[in-house]
Motif scaffolding. Structure first.
Motif, PDB file in Angstrom:
ATOM      1  N   PRO A   1      28.478 -44.329  18.342  1.00  0.00           N
ATOM      2  CA  PRO A   1      27.731 -43.191  18.794  1.00  0.00           C
ATOM      3  C   PRO A   1      27.646 -42.199  17.615  1.00  0.00           C
ATOM      4  O   PRO A   1      28.400 -42.270  16.823  1.00  0.00           O
ATOM      5  CB  PRO A   1      28.662 -42.790  20.034  1.00  0.00           C
ATOM      6  CG  PRO A   1      29.938 -43.583  19.857  1.00  0.00           C
ATOM      7  CD  PRO A   1      29.833 -44.523  19.087  1.00  0.00           C
ATOM      8  N   GLY A   2      26.227 -41.908  17.471  1.00  0.00           N
ATOM      9  CA  GLY A   2      25.922 -40.693  16.593  1.00  0.00           C
ATOM     10  C   GLY A   2      25.734 -41.319  15.200  1.00  0.00           C
ATOM     11  O   GLY A   2      25.340 -40.545  14.053  1.00  0.00           O
ATOM     12  N   VAL A   3      25.448 -42.830  15.306  1.00  0.00           N
ATOM     13  CA  VAL A   3      24.860 -43.451  14.123  1.00  0.00           C
ATOM     14  C   VAL A   3      23.453 -43.547  14.131  1.00  0.00           C
ATOM     15  O   VAL A   3      22.851 -44.162  14.975  1.00  0.00           O
ATOM     16  CB  VAL A   3      25.561 -44.699  13.451  1.00  0.00           C
ATOM     17  CG1 VAL A   3      24.895 -45.241  12.518  1.00  0.00           C
ATOM     18  CG2 VAL A   3      27.087 -44.388  13.556  1.00  0.00           C
ATOM     19  N   ARG A   4      22.628 -43.008  13.304  1.00  0.00           N
ATOM     20  CA  ARG A   4      21.070 -43.186  13.181  1.00  0.00           C
ATOM     21  C   ARG A   4      20.751 -43.804  11.857  1.00  0.00           C
ATOM     22  O   ARG A   4      21.273 -43.502  10.698  1.00  0.00           O
ATOM     23  CB  ARG A   4      20.553 -41.718  13.362  1.00  0.00           C
ATOM     24  CG  ARG A   4      19.164 -41.890  13.350  1.00  0.00           C
ATOM     25  CD  ARG A   4      18.466 -40.524  13.684  1.00  0.00           C
ATOM     26  NE  ARG A   4      18.542 -40.521  15.034  1.00  0.00           N
ATOM     27  CZ  ARG A   4      18.303 -39.453  15.686  1.00  0.00           C
ATOM     28  NH1 ARG A   4      17.617 -38.513  15.040  1.00  0.00           N
ATOM     29  NH2 ARG A   4      18.349 -39.116  16.891  1.00  0.00           N
TER      30      ARG A   4
END
Length: 68
Positions: free
Chosen positions: A44-47
Motif C-alpha cells: 500500500p502507498g506505492v505508486r
C-alpha cells in the motif's frame, strides 16, 4: 536452464556467484515470501509513474475488423 559466458566476469557472472554463496553453494534460492502468496499486489502507498520519451520501430497496429 541458464547459459552463462564464464569467460567474462560481468554482472551476470557476479550475480550468479552471489546467489550460490548466499545459500551454502547449492545454487537453489527460495522465492521471497512476497512471491509465495496467491495474489501479487504492490504494497500500500506505492505508486509508479512511467513517462515515455520516445518509441521507435514499433510494429504497426492492424486494423480491427471483427476477426482476431
Amino acid at each position: 536452464m541458464v547459459a552463462l559466458n564464464v569467460q567474462t566476469w560481468d554482472k551476470a557472472m557476479m550475480l550468479n556467484q552471489a546467489m550460490f554463496k548466499q545459500n551454502g553453494r547449492c545454487g537453489y534460492v527460495l522465492k521471497p515470501p512476497l512471491f509465495l502468496g496467491e495474489t501479487l499486489s504492490p504494497p500500500p502507498g506505492v505508486r509508479f509513474a512511467l513517462r515515455v520519451i520516445s518509441a521507435h520501430n514499433l510494429p504497426k497496429l492492424r486494423e480491427r475488423t471483427g476477426a482476431p
